[in-house]
Design a protein around this motif. Structure first.
Motif, PDB file in Angstrom:
ATOM      1  N   HIS B  10       0.782  -1.243   0.000  1.00 45.07           N
ATOM      2  CA  HIS B  10       0.000   0.000   0.000  1.00 45.07           C
ATOM      3  C   HIS B  10       0.814   1.292   0.000  1.00 45.07           C
ATOM      4  O   HIS B  10       0.276   2.353  -0.320  1.00 45.07           O
ATOM      5  N   TYR B  11       2.084   1.218   0.390  1.00 48.29           N
ATOM      6  CA  TYR B  11       2.827   2.483   0.541  1.00 48.29           C
ATOM      7  C   TYR B  11       2.997   3.255  -0.775  1.00 48.29           C
ATOM      8  O   TYR B  11       2.692   4.458  -0.835  1.00 48.29           O
ATOM      9  N   ARG B  16       1.633   8.170  -3.903  1.00 46.36           N
ATOM     10  CA  ARG B  16       1.175   8.807  -5.149  1.00 46.36           C
ATOM     11  C   ARG B  16      -0.106   9.601  -4.906  1.00 46.36           C
ATOM     12  O   ARG B  16      -0.264  10.722  -5.392  1.00 46.36           O
ATOM     13  N   TYR B  17      -1.029   9.010  -4.137  1.00 45.77           N
ATOM     14  CA  TYR B  17      -2.273   9.709  -3.807  1.00 45.77           C
ATOM     15  C   TYR B  17      -1.971  11.006  -3.038  1.00 45.77           C
ATOM     16  O   TYR B  17      -2.525  12.065  -3.338  1.00 45.77           O
ATOM     17  N   CYS B  18      -1.065  10.907  -2.065  1.00 44.10           N
ATOM     18  CA  CYS B  18      -0.744  12.085  -1.252  1.00 44.10           C
ATOM     19  C   CYS B  18      -0.009  13.146  -2.082  1.00 44.10           C
ATOM     20  O   CYS B  18      -0.166  14.340  -1.835  1.00 44.10           O
ATOM     21  N   ALA B  32       2.056   9.905   4.355  1.00 44.86           N
ATOM     22  CA  ALA B  32       1.922   8.459   4.128  1.00 44.86           C
ATOM     23  C   ALA B  32       2.570   7.685   5.279  1.00 44.86           C
ATOM     24  O   ALA B  32       2.003   6.714   5.791  1.00 44.86           O
ATOM     25  N   GLN B  33       3.738   8.127   5.704  1.00 46.03           N
ATOM     26  CA  GLN B  33       4.417   7.426   6.800  1.00 46.03           C
ATOM     27  C   GLN B  33       3.637   7.551   8.109  1.00 46.03           C
ATOM     28  O   GLN B  33       3.503   6.583   8.856  1.00 46.03           O
ATOM     29  N   LEU B  55      -6.084   3.505   5.407  1.00 40.97           N
ATOM     30  CA  LEU B  55      -4.866   4.307   5.207  1.00 40.97           C
ATOM     31  C   LEU B  55      -5.160   5.564   4.387  1.00 40.97           C
ATOM     32  O   LEU B  55      -4.712   6.671   4.734  1.00 40.97           O
ATOM     33  N   PHE B  56      -5.906   5.413   3.312  1.00 41.83           N
ATOM     34  CA  PHE B  56      -6.183   6.562   2.454  1.00 41.83           C
ATOM     35  C   PHE B  56      -7.062   7.579   3.178  1.00 41.83           C
ATOM     36  O   PHE B  56      -6.880   8.793   3.039  1.00 41.83           O
TER      37      PHE B  56
END
Lengths: 248, 162
Positions: B10-11, B16-18, B32-33, B55-56
């Motif tokens: 997922h990372y 990329r999303y962030c 993300a972290q 997470l997202f």
């Protein structure tokens, strides 16, 4: 003839669930078929434009993994910021000072919501409850709220977590959650970054308006004597409501 | 899923999303972290899809709470921070830089919620998952997404014309 609205067309494009009637209409309507093709073309264009934002340094997964492990170790070694069950005097005094400056409430569309959500606005008083406490059966915050509205925002709630909201006599708002939870209190707002465990919120019966949010989603609003409930209700009676955090 | 498997699955997608959400690669990595730290710190468990959604959503909230996205976008647009790829022609480098600036500016025209809906959809989330993340009815997502796409595309096109 009533054509499909734009939302339905996009839902069909994105393989979402729509009424069977919508598909039947699409089969015999050139206009809506054309609109669907246009929506697909727009999706391709949007995806292409967004890919331009993917440029950047390569993503180093191993380095990131190590950084996250470091952060986890640091967090586990550091003492948890907690307010003990007996509500330590330092934390309590700080909270009362924060509340004394005036309970503030913002309706969902009010510009005050941005302020409450943490935008940097001069003069905003925020108190981190950093008093270390001894292990206790329950942990949380207690605030004196003589009048006015309150917003309680629970974040990082896990699926299936239980949230109980009770109406109580008096002027004390109490929020109790699992031992690893962290609390932030500003005027009229309590934010809780939840750890595992049930949540109990005791809300003074006389205060309004009240908003309870979980993971950014409003689950309960009490205003003008009326109650709006949008969360997943586990049980309900005149003294309160029990929610369970739904599947994301 | 264990730490390594979850992280590797997922990372990259979350970063990329962030990046799209913040327009800032450094902030994207940080968010993300922190999302992963919270996932493991809180002992969140679930299916791969459930963990991805968690997470997202957490990252979305962190960005909303911590970073003043609009300010960052404007700063980045001013600084025009795209680094040329090694071996790339100057013309291609310039074109990529312009595409990126145009996309950032177009996202900047959207309201926060519309931007989140657009970016989550183009990260592959279902309407139901998006609805639960941003706190609206799933039946509203199609309409909101249509509006966000139209505004985004219009802004991109007007950016090209400018």
């Amino acid at each position: 003839m009533t054509h499909l609205d734009e939302g339905t067309i996009l839902t069909i494009r994105d393989h979402g669930l729509v009424d069977a009637d919508a598909h039947e209409h699409l089969d015999r309507c050139a206009s809506c078929t054309s609109a669907l093709a246009a929506a697909q073309g727009r999706a391709d264009a949007v995806a292409r434009s967004l890919r331009a934002l993917d440029d950047g340094p390569p993503i180093d997964v191993d380095a990131a993994k190590a950084a996250v492990r470091r952060r986890l170790d640091e967090r586990r070694e550091a003492p948890r910021p907690r307010v003990p069950g007996v509500y330590g005097s330092l934390g309590r005094a700080a909270l009362l000072v924060a509340l004394a400056s005036g309970a503030v409430y913002a309706l969902p569309n009010s510009p005050l919501r941005g302020w409450l959500a943490g935008d940097d606005v001069p003069g905003r008083s925020t108190v981190e409850t950093t008093a270390d406490g001894e292990p206790a059966a329950t942990e949380g915050v207690e605030l004196a709220v003589p009048t006015g509205g309150l917003s309680i925002a629970l974040t990082t709630a896990a699926m299936g977590q239980r949230v109980e909201v009770r109406w109580v006599d008096g002027d004390r708002l109490t929020v109790e959650a699992g031992a690893d939870s962290r609390y932030q209190v500003s005027d009229g707002r309590v934010g809780v970054d939840l750890g595992p465990g049930d949540v109990r919120i005791d809300v003074p019966a006389g205060n309004e308006p009240i908003i309870v949010e979980v993971n950014g989603r409003m689950i309960l609003q009490r205003v003008d004597g009326g109650l709006v409930v949008q969360g997943d209700v586990l049980s309900s009676d005149p003294s309160g409501i029990v929610f369970t955090v739904g599947q994301r | 899923m264990d730490f390594d498997t979850t992280f590797e699955a997922h990372y990259p997608g979350l970063v990329r999303y962030c990046r799209r959400l913040t327009g800032d690669p450094d902030a994207a990595e940080d968010v993300a972290q922190e999302s992963f730290v919270r996932l493991f710190d809180h002992g969140i468990e679930g299916t791969a899809d459930g963990l991805r959604a968690w997470l997202f959503t957490t990252a979305t909230h962190l960005v909303r709470d911590r970073y003043r996205v609009e300010t960052n976008r404007r700063r980045l647009l001013e600084e025009n921070p795209v680094e040329p790829t090694t071996g790339e022609s100057p013309d291609r480098s310039l074109e990529r830089s312009e595409d990126r600036a145009r996309a950032l500016a177009a996202l900047d025209t959207l309201a926060t919620r519309d931007r989140e809906i657009l970016l989550m959809r183009y990260s592959g989330f279902s309407y139901k998952e998006i609805a639960e993340s941003v706190g609206v009815a799933a039946t509203s997502i199609g309409t909101l997404l249509a509006r966000a796409e139209a505004r985004f595309e219009e802004a991109c096109v007007s950016g090209e014309a400018a």
